[in-house]
Design an enzyme around this catalytic site. Structure first.
Site, PDB file in Angstrom:
ATOM      1  N   LYS A  28      54.473 -99.504 -93.014  1.00 44.11           N
ATOM      2  CA  LYS A  28      53.431 -98.885 -93.845  1.00 44.11           C
ATOM      3  C   LYS A  28      53.017 -97.541 -93.248  1.00 44.11           C
ATOM      4  CE  LYS A  28      52.050-103.272 -95.750  1.00 44.11           C
ATOM      5  NZ  LYS A  28      51.305-104.516 -95.620  1.00 44.11           N
TER       6      LYS A  28
ATOM      7  N   GLN B  39      46.021-106.353 -92.637  1.00 48.52           N
ATOM      8  CA  GLN B  39      47.266-107.115 -92.753  1.00 48.52           C
ATOM      9  C   GLN B  39      46.981-108.616 -92.667  1.00 48.52           C
ATOM     10  OE1 GLN B  39      50.383-105.688 -93.299  1.00 48.52           O
ATOM     11  NE2 GLN B  39      51.063-107.795 -93.559  1.00 48.52           N
TER      12      GLN B  39
ATOM     13  N   ASP C  37      45.007-102.804-101.484  1.00 51.28           N
ATOM     14  CA  ASP C  37      45.821-104.006-101.682  1.00 51.28           C
ATOM     15  C   ASP C  37      45.447-104.715-102.991  1.00 51.28           C
ATOM     16  OD1 ASP C  37      47.869-104.672 -99.984  1.00 51.28           O
ATOM     17  OD2 ASP C  37      46.584-105.551 -98.436  1.00 51.28           O
TER      18      ASP C  37
END
Ligand code: NAP
Length: 280
Positions: free
Chosen positions: A49, A93, A116
């Site tokens: 990422k 994460q 997200d």
């Protein structure tokens, strides 16, 4: 022979589009990625990422916290990132270590920085079709279908898996594009029968090569979200590519299908967030 959908190439195209836009901006979009603990797979995802951000010219921060991090410490970091104007998107994460409550942590991220799209405000917005961000993996699947010229409207779509991050939002996105959608899960009475009706079959169950060719209607489009390991430890999907490919009209491989799209969609969401914050 099925068209093998090249997620790598489509992802590169999306990232090139983002880079071209970012090159013209005077204030760069910023993404903060937070990882807690030592999970090796998560570390690889986080590294990728950060690399993705660098490639398109974003500002990025990676916060690597030790396994022993307390909830209060993590929430304090999120608070700082929420207030930081350089940061347009925040991603924590998952999975988090067991002593940290994912729900509390996700709810602490500002909804307008939740790239997200896991915050309840954003999941609710997806439900009513009025959203700023789409969850990255299902959004990546929709982009693959679009780039492959697959029309969703009027098609019978079957989504196997009902997780909050893939299956459920995937079904909503297919429905929004006027697909007729069935969601299957571990209690579905006759999975094979349901799958055999699908014009578009999206599989996200986390079971290596579970969906074989006899689950695939001739001519179906097969999208394999799975990221599993086969008996030799090799990366593979939830679909048995060898037996499904001859039946399908188009199919995603693993690796090189849905996987590369997820980061491209994360970058898309971060750019969108930056625009919504007025960055030009
Ligand atoms: P998850 O949270 O474990 O959910 C799995 C879903 O599959 C559940 O809804 C479960 O049903 C269903 N399921 C399990 N076994 C089944 C069976 N035998 N028949 C029918 N349904 C079954 O998984 P996830 O997070 O959605 O991830 C799914 C897969 O996608 C994994 O391989 C993951 O690594 C991969 N993934 C890939 C990406 C990417 O970027 N490519 C992103 C996210 C996830 P119940 O609800 O009834 O238990």
């Amino acid at each position: 022979m099925a068209t093998v959908i090249d997620g790598k190439a489509i992802s590169a195209k999306v990232r090139a589009e983002i880079k071209a836009e970012v090159d013209k901006m005077t204030v760069k979009p910023g993404l903060a990625v937070v990882i807690v603990g030592e999970d090796p797979a998560s570390k690889v995802y986080v590294r990728n990422k950060a690399k993705g951000c660098e490639e398109v010219g974003f500002y990025s921060e990676v916060h690597e916290l030790p396994e022993s991090t307390t909830e209060a410490e993590l929430l304090a970091l999120i608070e700082r990132l929420n207030a930081n104007e350089k940061i347009d998107g925040i991603l924590v994460q998952l999975p988090l270590p067991k002593h940290l409550d994912e729900k509390i942590v996700i709810n602490a991220i500002r909804a307008d920085k939740d790239v997200d799209a896991f915050h309840p405000i954003n999941t609710g917005k997806i439900m009513i079709g009025d959203y700023d961000f789409l969850p990255c993996t299902p959004a990546g699947v929709m982009r693959l279908l679009k780039e492959t010229g697959v029309e969703v409207s009027g098609k019978k779509c079957v989504v196997v898996g009902r997780s909050n991050i893939v299956g459920k939002p995937q079904a909503m996105l297919l429905l929004q594009q006027n697909g007729t959608v069935t969601i299957c899960h571990s209690r579905t009475a006759d999975l094979k029968k349901e799958c055999l009706e699908a014009d578009i079959l999206v599989v996200a169950i986390g079971k290596a090569k579970f969906i074989t060719g006899d689950y695939v209607k001739p001519g179906a489009v097969v999208i394999d979200v799975g990221m599993d390991r086969d008996e030799n430890g090799k990366l593979c999907g939830d679909v048995d590519f060898a037996s499904a490919e001859p039946k399908a009209s188009a199919i995603t491989p693993v690796p090189g299908g849905v996987g590369p799209m997820t980061i491209a969609m994360l970058l898309t969401n971060t750019l969108k967030a930056a625009r919504l914050f007025g960055k030009k």
